[in-house]
Design a protein around this motif. Structure first.
Motif, PDB file in Angstrom:
ATOM      1  N   LYS A  80       0.864  -1.183  -0.086  1.00  0.00           N
ATOM      2  CA  LYS A  80       0.113   0.035  -0.078  1.00  0.00           C
ATOM      3  C   LYS A  80       0.905   1.419   0.231  1.00  0.00           C
ATOM      4  O   LYS A  80       0.562   2.183  -0.671  1.00  0.00           O
ATOM      5  CB  LYS A  80      -1.101   0.054   1.227  1.00  0.00           C
ATOM      6  N   LEU A  81       1.991   1.127   0.725  1.00  0.00           N
ATOM      7  CA  LEU A  81       2.887   2.492   0.934  1.00  0.00           C
ATOM      8  C   LEU A  81       3.354   2.815  -0.541  1.00  0.00           C
ATOM      9  O   LEU A  81       3.603   3.927  -0.881  1.00  0.00           O
ATOM     10  CB  LEU A  81       3.896   2.018   1.857  1.00  0.00           C
ATOM     11  N   TYR A  82       3.736   1.659  -1.319  1.00  0.00           N
ATOM     12  CA  TYR A  82       4.425   1.962  -2.574  1.00  0.00           C
ATOM     13  C   TYR A  82       3.393   2.235  -3.544  1.00  0.00           C
ATOM     14  O   TYR A  82       3.690   2.887  -4.413  1.00  0.00           O
ATOM     15  CB  TYR A  82       5.374   0.740  -2.953  1.00  0.00           C
ATOM     16  N   TYR A  83       2.190   1.662  -3.486  1.00  0.00           N
ATOM     17  CA  TYR A  83       1.300   2.103  -4.335  1.00  0.00           C
ATOM     18  C   TYR A  83       1.041   3.508  -4.489  1.00  0.00           C
ATOM     19  O   TYR A  83       0.905   4.358  -5.240  1.00  0.00           O
ATOM     20  CB  TYR A  83      -0.160   1.286  -4.202  1.00  0.00           C
ATOM     21  N   GLU A  84       0.920   4.226  -2.855  1.00  0.00           N
ATOM     22  CA  GLU A  84       0.695   5.346  -2.885  1.00  0.00           C
ATOM     23  C   GLU A  84       1.784   6.223  -3.208  1.00  0.00           C
ATOM     24  O   GLU A  84       1.729   7.385  -4.081  1.00  0.00           O
ATOM     25  CB  GLU A  84       0.334   5.838  -1.394  1.00  0.00           C
ATOM     26  N   LYS A  85       3.175   5.741  -3.093  1.00  0.00           N
ATOM     27  CA  LYS A  85       4.400   6.411  -3.373  1.00  0.00           C
ATOM     28  C   LYS A  85       4.382   6.785  -5.098  1.00  0.00           C
ATOM     29  O   LYS A  85       4.562   7.913  -5.536  1.00  0.00           O
ATOM     30  CB  LYS A  85       5.640   5.971  -2.837  1.00  0.00           C
ATOM     31  N   TYR A  86       4.183   5.644  -5.664  1.00  0.00           N
ATOM     32  CA  TYR A  86       4.351   5.846  -7.212  1.00  0.00           C
ATOM     33  C   TYR A  86       3.126   6.064  -8.059  1.00  0.00           C
ATOM     34  O   TYR A  86       2.854   5.791  -9.169  1.00  0.00           O
ATOM     35  CB  TYR A  86       4.860   4.537  -7.594  1.00  0.00           C
ATOM     36  N   LYS A  87       1.925   6.347  -6.949  1.00  0.00           N
ATOM     37  CA  LYS A  87       0.544   6.635  -7.732  1.00  0.00           C
ATOM     38  C   LYS A  87       0.150   5.565  -8.692  1.00  0.00           C
ATOM     39  O   LYS A  87      -0.109   5.721  -9.658  1.00  0.00           O
ATOM     40  CB  LYS A  87       0.662   7.861  -8.549  1.00  0.00           C
ATOM     41  N   PRO A 107      15.082 -14.269   5.113  1.00  0.00           N
ATOM     42  CA  PRO A 107      16.359 -14.166   5.659  1.00  0.00           C
ATOM     43  C   PRO A 107      16.953 -12.787   5.952  1.00  0.00           C
ATOM     44  O   PRO A 107      17.835 -12.355   6.727  1.00  0.00           O
ATOM     45  CB  PRO A 107      17.511 -15.098   5.131  1.00  0.00           C
ATOM     46  N   GLY A 108      16.519 -11.860   4.787  1.00  0.00           N
ATOM     47  CA  GLY A 108      16.817 -10.195   5.020  1.00  0.00           C
ATOM     48  C   GLY A 108      15.908  -9.750   5.861  1.00  0.00           C
ATOM     49  O   GLY A 108      15.824  -8.321   6.046  1.00  0.00           O
ATOM     50  N   ASN A 109      14.934 -10.609   6.704  1.00  0.00           N
ATOM     51  CA  ASN A 109      14.019  -9.859   7.585  1.00  0.00           C
ATOM     52  C   ASN A 109      13.190  -8.812   6.777  1.00  0.00           C
ATOM     53  O   ASN A 109      12.975  -8.783   5.761  1.00  0.00           O
ATOM     54  CB  ASN A 109      14.678  -9.366   8.944  1.00  0.00           C
ATOM     55  N   ILE A 110      12.713  -7.539   7.747  1.00  0.00           N
ATOM     56  CA  ILE A 110      11.976  -6.865   7.257  1.00  0.00           C
ATOM     57  C   ILE A 110      12.565  -5.835   6.053  1.00  0.00           C
ATOM     58  O   ILE A 110      11.484  -5.505   4.814  1.00  0.00           O
ATOM     59  CB  ILE A 110      11.551  -5.841   8.304  1.00  0.00           C
ATOM     60  N   ARG A 111      13.794  -5.967   5.761  1.00  0.00           N
ATOM     61  CA  ARG A 111      14.197  -5.097   4.723  1.00  0.00           C
ATOM     62  C   ARG A 111      13.843  -5.865   3.293  1.00  0.00           C
ATOM     63  O   ARG A 111      13.528  -5.211   2.378  1.00  0.00           O
ATOM     64  CB  ARG A 111      15.805  -4.902   4.821  1.00  0.00           C
ATOM     65  N   GLN A 112      14.004  -7.263   3.415  1.00  0.00           N
ATOM     66  CA  GLN A 112      13.758  -8.003   2.169  1.00  0.00           C
ATOM     67  C   GLN A 112      12.246  -7.911   1.809  1.00  0.00           C
ATOM     68  O   GLN A 112      11.911  -7.957   0.512  1.00  0.00           O
ATOM     69  CB  GLN A 112      14.075  -9.560   2.577  1.00  0.00           C
ATOM     70  N   VAL A 113      11.407  -7.894   2.982  1.00  0.00           N
ATOM     71  CA  VAL A 113       9.849  -7.831   2.749  1.00  0.00           C
ATOM     72  C   VAL A 113       9.681  -6.312   1.993  1.00  0.00           C
ATOM     73  O   VAL A 113       9.007  -6.569   1.046  1.00  0.00           O
ATOM     74  CB  VAL A 113       8.886  -7.841   3.926  1.00  0.00           C
ATOM     75  N   THR A 116      11.072  -6.682  -1.749  1.00  0.00           N
ATOM     76  CA  THR A 116      10.097  -7.418  -2.265  1.00  0.00           C
ATOM     77  C   THR A 116       8.722  -6.852  -2.631  1.00  0.00           C
ATOM     78  O   THR A 116       8.115  -6.755  -3.872  1.00  0.00           O
ATOM     79  CB  THR A 116       9.621  -8.761  -1.560  1.00  0.00           C
ATOM     80  N   ALA A 117       8.041  -5.913  -1.595  1.00  0.00           N
ATOM     81  CA  ALA A 117       6.986  -5.284  -1.791  1.00  0.00           C
ATOM     82  C   ALA A 117       7.181  -4.067  -3.055  1.00  0.00           C
ATOM     83  O   ALA A 117       6.335  -3.931  -3.959  1.00  0.00           O
ATOM     84  CB  ALA A 117       6.265  -4.804  -0.792  1.00  0.00           C
ATOM     85  N   GLU A 118       8.280  -3.460  -2.931  1.00  0.00           N
ATOM     86  CA  GLU A 118       8.588  -2.104  -3.852  1.00  0.00           C
ATOM     87  C   GLU A 118       8.832  -2.907  -5.222  1.00  0.00           C
ATOM     88  O   GLU A 118       8.181  -2.281  -6.287  1.00  0.00           O
ATOM     89  CB  GLU A 118       9.787  -1.586  -3.546  1.00  0.00           C
ATOM     90  N   GLN A 119       9.236  -4.086  -5.450  1.00  0.00           N
ATOM     91  CA  GLN A 119       9.753  -4.676  -6.706  1.00  0.00           C
ATOM     92  C   GLN A 119       8.350  -5.093  -7.453  1.00  0.00           C
ATOM     93  O   GLN A 119       8.188  -4.905  -8.430  1.00  0.00           O
ATOM     94  CB  GLN A 119      10.672  -5.862  -6.513  1.00  0.00           C
ATOM     95  N   LEU A 120       7.332  -5.701  -6.283  1.00  0.00           N
ATOM     96  CA  LEU A 120       6.112  -6.129  -7.374  1.00  0.00           C
ATOM     97  C   LEU A 120       5.228  -5.092  -7.393  1.00  0.00           C
ATOM     98  O   LEU A 120       4.639  -4.874  -8.644  1.00  0.00           O
ATOM     99  CB  LEU A 120       5.492  -7.090  -5.870  1.00  0.00           C
ATOM    100  N   VAL A 121       5.171  -3.736  -6.703  1.00  0.00           N
ATOM    101  CA  VAL A 121       4.462  -2.950  -7.202  1.00  0.00           C
ATOM    102  C   VAL A 121       4.990  -2.100  -8.231  1.00  0.00           C
ATOM    103  O   VAL A 121       4.384  -1.812  -9.276  1.00  0.00           O
ATOM    104  CB  VAL A 121       4.363  -1.647  -6.088  1.00  0.00           C
ATOM    105  N   PRO A 135       9.819 -13.128  -6.647  1.00  0.00           N
ATOM    106  CA  PRO A 135      11.281 -13.314  -6.704  1.00  0.00           C
ATOM    107  C   PRO A 135      11.644 -14.864  -6.714  1.00  0.00           C
ATOM    108  O   PRO A 135      10.871 -15.513  -5.951  1.00  0.00           O
ATOM    109  CB  PRO A 135      12.227 -12.749  -5.447  1.00  0.00           C
ATOM    110  N   ASP A 136      12.653 -15.212  -7.279  1.00  0.00           N
ATOM    111  CA  ASP A 136      12.902 -16.743  -7.558  1.00  0.00           C
ATOM    112  C   ASP A 136      13.013 -17.401  -5.973  1.00  0.00           C
ATOM    113  O   ASP A 136      12.404 -18.549  -5.789  1.00  0.00           O
ATOM    114  CB  ASP A 136      14.294 -16.919  -8.111  1.00  0.00           C
ATOM    115  N   ALA A 137      13.864 -16.522  -5.207  1.00  0.00           N
ATOM    116  CA  ALA A 137      14.021 -17.258  -3.816  1.00  0.00           C
ATOM    117  C   ALA A 137      12.593 -17.512  -3.164  1.00  0.00           C
ATOM    118  O   ALA A 137      12.625 -18.646  -2.317  1.00  0.00           O
ATOM    119  CB  ALA A 137      14.809 -16.353  -3.000  1.00  0.00           C
TER     120      ALA A 137
END
Length: 196
Positions: A80-87, A107-113, A116-121, A135-137
């Protein structure tokens, strides 16, 4: 920098850069780290007096793999944050995606989440995010939500918790920790490397 922070915490006043007079402050400092500060104190890279000044209320936040129920909530928040950021118009999420992200160990904890969210948006063109968009992993990890943990994984978790608890109790002293655990110090070092 540690000396300056310690002085501010002890004297409760700051001097502006380039200034000559001090300004009293009344603040509560919230600090977070993914480092073992007891070890950093023992090796001399973190001041012991600053550690005890900061360590008033200690809260341990388990990694995401130990609180899987939080993963979909965090994931939805960052989408949701990235949908709003990138309109960008919000996309629906396939149930299989939620199963995968909850099953993945992050394994990258919250940074990886967040990444991933930004990449998908930004990269998904369709109206729905599917497993193929992950992502593949994340996509390739076998689903394990409803499976009981194996005896080996339970033993590893038990060992990890016991070692970290005893290390904390002995102030990070590995010789004392090994003695309390009933193992040789080199065995403790080997286990620490395996468990990290």
């Amino acid at each position: 920098m540690q000396t300056k922070i310690l002085r501010v915490l002890e004297e409760r006043e700051v001097v502006r850069v380039g200034g000559a007079t001090s300004t009293p402050i009344d603040v509560r400092v919230i600090a977070a780290t993914n480092q073992n500060l007891v070890e950093r104190v023992n090796e001399g890279s973190f001041r012991e007096d600053l550690y005890y000044r900061l360590n008033v209320i200690h809260i341990t936040i388990p990694p995401l793999r130990k609180r899987r129920e939080d993963i979909p909530i965090l994931f939805a928040h960052y989408l949701k944050l990235y949908y709003e950021k990138y309109k960008i118009n919000e996309k629906s999420i396939a149930d299989s995606v939620l199963e995968r992200i909850k099953s993945y160990d992050w394994p990258g904890n919250i940074r990886q989440v967040v990444n991933t969210a930004e990449q998908l948006v930004t990269l998904v063109d369709g109206k729905q995010i599917t497993v193929n968009d992950l992502p593949d992993a994340v996509r390739s990890q076998p689903l394990s939500i409803n499976k009981k943990p194996s005896l080996k994984s339970e033993r590893v978790e038990y060992e990890r918790d016991a070692i970290h608890r005893i290390l904390t109790e002995v102030g990070g002293n590995k010789t004392k920790a090994a003695k309390r655990l009933g193992i040789h110090r080199t065995t403790l070092y080997k286990k620490l490397n395996e468990l990290e």
